[in-house]
Design an enzyme around this catalytic site. Structure first.
Site, short mmCIF file in Angstrom:
data_model
loop_
_atom_site.label_atom_id
_atom_site.label_comp_id
_atom_site.label_asym_id
_atom_site.label_seq_id
_atom_site.Cartn_x
_atom_site.Cartn_y
_atom_site.Cartn_z
N TYR A 1 -9.15 -1.53 -3.54
CA TYR A 1 -7.69 -1.60 -3.82
C TYR A 1 -7.04 -0.96 -2.67
O TYR A 1 -6.08 -1.18 -2.17
CB TYR A 1 -7.49 -1.35 -5.16
P1 NAD Z 1 2.42 -5.59 -11.91
O1 NAD Z 1 1.02 -6.31 -11.90
O2 NAD Z 1 2.97 -5.08 -13.24
O3 NAD Z 1 3.43 -6.46 -10.96
C1 NAD Z 1 2.98 -7.17 -9.92
C2 NAD Z 1 3.48 -8.46 -9.95
O4 NAD Z 1 2.98 -9.05 -8.79
C3 NAD Z 1 3.17 -9.33 -11.21
O5 NAD Z 1 4.20 -9.78 -11.99
C4 NAD Z 1 2.11 -10.51 -10.61
O6 NAD Z 1 2.49 -11.74 -11.24
C5 NAD Z 1 2.72 -10.57 -9.18
N1 NAD Z 1 1.92 -10.95 -8.15
C6 NAD Z 1 0.74 -10.81 -7.87
N2 NAD Z 1 0.10 -11.48 -6.97
C7 NAD Z 1 1.23 -12.33 -6.38
C8 NAD Z 1 1.26 -13.07 -5.53
N3 NAD Z 1 0.14 -13.53 -4.53
N4 NAD Z 1 2.60 -13.89 -5.23
C9 NAD Z 1 3.53 -13.68 -6.14
N5 NAD Z 1 3.39 -12.70 -7.05
C10 NAD Z 1 2.28 -12.18 -7.31
O7 NAD Z 1 2.10 -4.12 -11.17
P2 NAD Z 1 3.10 -2.73 -10.93
O8 NAD Z 1 2.22 -1.68 -11.68
O9 NAD Z 1 4.37 -3.16 -11.24
O10 NAD Z 1 2.91 -2.44 -9.46
C11 NAD Z 1 3.65 -3.37 -8.76
C12 NAD Z 1 3.34 -2.76 -7.27
O11 NAD Z 1 3.27 -1.41 -6.94
C13 NAD Z 1 1.88 -3.15 -6.61
O12 NAD Z 1 1.96 -3.82 -5.52
C14 NAD Z 1 0.99 -2.02 -6.82
O13 NAD Z 1 -0.15 -2.33 -5.89
C15 NAD Z 1 2.17 -1.03 -6.34
N6 NAD Z 1 1.89 0.16 -6.99
C16 NAD Z 1 1.69 0.26 -8.39
C17 NAD Z 1 1.58 1.88 -9.10
C18 NAD Z 1 1.60 1.89 -10.51
O14 NAD Z 1 1.21 3.14 -10.88
N7 NAD Z 1 1.85 0.99 -11.34
C19 NAD Z 1 1.24 2.85 -8.23
C20 NAD Z 1 1.03 2.47 -6.75
C21 NAD Z 1 1.38 1.29 -6.10
C1 UGA Z 2 -2.54 3.79 -10.82
C2 UGA Z 2 -2.38 2.41 -10.84
O1 UGA Z 2 -3.07 1.58 -11.52
C3 UGA Z 2 -2.88 1.81 -9.29
O2 UGA Z 2 -2.31 0.35 -9.18
C4 UGA Z 2 -1.80 2.62 -8.50
O3 UGA Z 2 -2.06 2.21 -6.99
C5 UGA Z 2 -2.33 4.03 -8.52
O4 UGA Z 2 -2.20 4.61 -9.77
C6 UGA Z 2 -1.85 5.14 -7.90
O5 UGA Z 2 -1.13 5.95 -7.83
O6 UGA Z 2 -2.05 4.71 -6.47
P1 UGA Z 2 -4.49 5.25 -11.72
O7 UGA Z 2 -4.19 6.66 -11.02
O8 UGA Z 2 -6.05 5.05 -11.89
O9 UGA Z 2 -4.04 4.19 -11.00
O10 UGA Z 2 -3.72 5.09 -12.99
P2 UGA Z 2 -4.23 5.14 -14.50
O11 UGA Z 2 -4.87 4.05 -14.84
O12 UGA Z 2 -2.82 5.38 -15.52
O13 UGA Z 2 -5.15 6.25 -14.94
C7 UGA Z 2 -5.03 7.64 -14.77
C8 UGA Z 2 -6.30 8.53 -15.05
O14 UGA Z 2 -6.67 7.88 -16.48
C9 UGA Z 2 -7.54 8.00 -14.06
O15 UGA Z 2 -8.08 9.13 -13.77
C10 UGA Z 2 -8.39 7.23 -15.27
O16 UGA Z 2 -9.71 7.38 -14.83
C11 UGA Z 2 -7.85 7.59 -16.43
N1 UGA Z 2 -8.14 6.71 -17.55
C12 UGA Z 2 -7.81 5.47 -17.39
C13 UGA Z 2 -8.77 6.87 -18.60
O17 UGA Z 2 -9.72 8.23 -18.73
N2 UGA Z 2 -9.03 5.96 -19.46
C14 UGA Z 2 -8.65 4.91 -19.57
O18 UGA Z 2 -8.56 4.16 -20.64
C15 UGA Z 2 -7.61 4.61 -18.37
#
Ligand code: NAD
Ligand code: UGA
Length: 309
Positions: A146
């Site tokens: 990823y």
């Molecule tokens: P999310 O899955 O809730 O939202 C992503 C949306 O994109 C979804 O609604 C999905 O239907 C849409 N999508 C996926 N592939 C697509 C495509 N090919 N064409 C059109 N739509 C598409 O995810 P999120 O947590 O809201 O994350 C949003 C963005 O931020 C992502 O790019 C993710 O990688 C990035 N990001 C999220 C986190 C986090 O902690 N949530 C951290 C770092 C980066």
């Molecule tokens: C999150 C998002 O899922 C990614 O899309 C994003 O890009 C990433 O943050 C980021 O900051 O770049 P992550 O940090 O793994 O990834 O977020 P969580 O799913 O909230 O997990 C946080 C921590 O909790 C991780 O260490 C994970 O191993 C732990 N975890 C998660 C558990 O121990 N149990 C669970 O059921 C889920």
């Protein structure tokens, strides 16, 4: 225009843009990764003359007409999730995070000249960083497939900025949480288990540390990025400033919810980094932005959302 505007961060941003009186175009495929019906319901609740929704995959849509006229494009669409990006699933990651980003940038160069372009990158590009808090000039060394795809999307964004003058910037989001957080992420899983009295699964020791960032703080930075007039740095960390272990989070969840937690420990999962921690001073200087929501407060708001779902 908000790609991925039906998702967790996207729908929160769309609500804020509409509240400001902006016209918003959402482009989203309603991907099957989780609950398309909930995504539709979130957008339906915001329906009105200022919101249009284009349903489709960025890899399939005729993007010229979609991006034409946009002042700003916030590109949040993508396949998230660190731990599921191995094996055959990788194809979904390259398609949604790399191919779709390149296709969108091509459309912007041809049909949306002058539009601001903001790319959602990730703290996962750093891998096991060498220093904390990590600054943007550290060599990115992702430890999950990823993270590799998010870094590729980030490089594409910079490349199109350099080569075609796209007014682009990338934000590295650090583990975002709050109401509407995805169901695969830790806080939604933990709070749902607290609500239902079901077991909580902790991967590894629980001593892994994250710089958790409240979704409202991320949205505030995106709004500032949309409105910025001048040039922005190529890449900026957006981190909330907490340096908290999963075990400490569980203690806070116990206090916030007042529920007993049934915690079970499994092996660590490949692709998980041991620690994230971002230095967000570059974004603070460039945007006049600062994260304001402390972890306990943000967790409380997410608990209210989970408890009422
Ligand atoms: P999310 O899955 O809730 O939202 C992503 C949306 O994109 C979804 O609604 C999905 O239907 C849409 N999508 C996926 N592939 C697509 C495509 N090919 N064409 C059109 N739509 C598409 O995810 P999120 O947590 O809201 O994350 C949003 C963005 O931020 C992502 O790019 C993710 O990688 C990035 N990001 C999220 C986190 C986090 O902690 N949530 C951290 C770092 C980066
Ligand atoms: C999150 C998002 O899922 C990614 O899309 C994003 O890009 C990433 O943050 C980021 O900051 O770049 P992550 O940090 O793994 O990834 O977020 P969580 O799913 O909230 O997990 C946080 C921590 O909790 C991780 O260490 C994970 O191993 C732990 N975890 C998660 C558990 O121990 N149990 C669970 O059921 C889920």
């Amino acid at each position: 225009m908000v790609t991925g505007g039906a998702g967790f961060i996207g729908s929160t941003l769309v609500a804020a843009l509409l509240e400001r009186g902006e016209d918003v175009v959402v482009v989203d495929s309603f991907s099957p990764y989780y609950n398309p019906a909930a995504k539709r319901a979130a957008l339906a609740a915001m329906a009105g003359p200022r919101l249009s929704v284009v349903e489709g995959d960025l890899n399939d849509l005729e993007l010229g007409s979609v991006v034409r006229g946009a002042d700003a494009i916030v590109h949040l669409a993508g396949q998230p999730g660190v731990r599921k990006s191995w094996g055959d699933d990788f194809l979904t990651y390259t398609r949604s995070n790399v191919d779709a980003t390149q296709r969108l940038l091509e459309a912007v160069t041809k049909h949306a000249d002058g539009a601001r372009f903001l790319y959602a990158s990730s703290s996962s590009v750093y891998g096991q960083a060498e220093t904390y808090p990590t600054t943007e000039d550290m060599l990115p060394q992702p430890v999950s497939p990823y993270g590799v795809t998010k870094l590729a999307g980030e490089h594409l964004t910079s490349l199109y900025a350099e080569s075609f003058g796209v007014r682009a910037a990338a934000f590295r989001f650090f583990t975002v949480y709050g109401p509407r957080q995805r169901p695969d992420m830790a806080f939604t899983r933990f709070l749902t288990s607290a609500r239902d009295g079901s077991p909580i699964t902790v991967y590894g020791t629980g001593e892994q540390i994250r710089d958790f960032t409240y979704v409202g703080d991320i949205v505030a930075a995106l709004l500032a990025g949309v409105e910025a007039e001048g040039a922005l740095p190529r890449v900026m960390n957006l981190s909330g400033g907490s340096s908290v272990s999963v075990n400490e989070v569980l203690e806070t969840i116990s206090e916030v919810t007042g529920r007993p937690l049934d915690i079970r420990r499994l092996d660590p999962v490949r692709g998980d980094v041991f620690r994230t921690g971002g230095d967000s001073s570059l974004a603070q200087r460039a945007l006049g932005w600062t994260p304001v929501v402390p972890l306990a407060e943000g967790l409380g708001r997410q608990w209210d959302w989970v408890a009422s779902s």
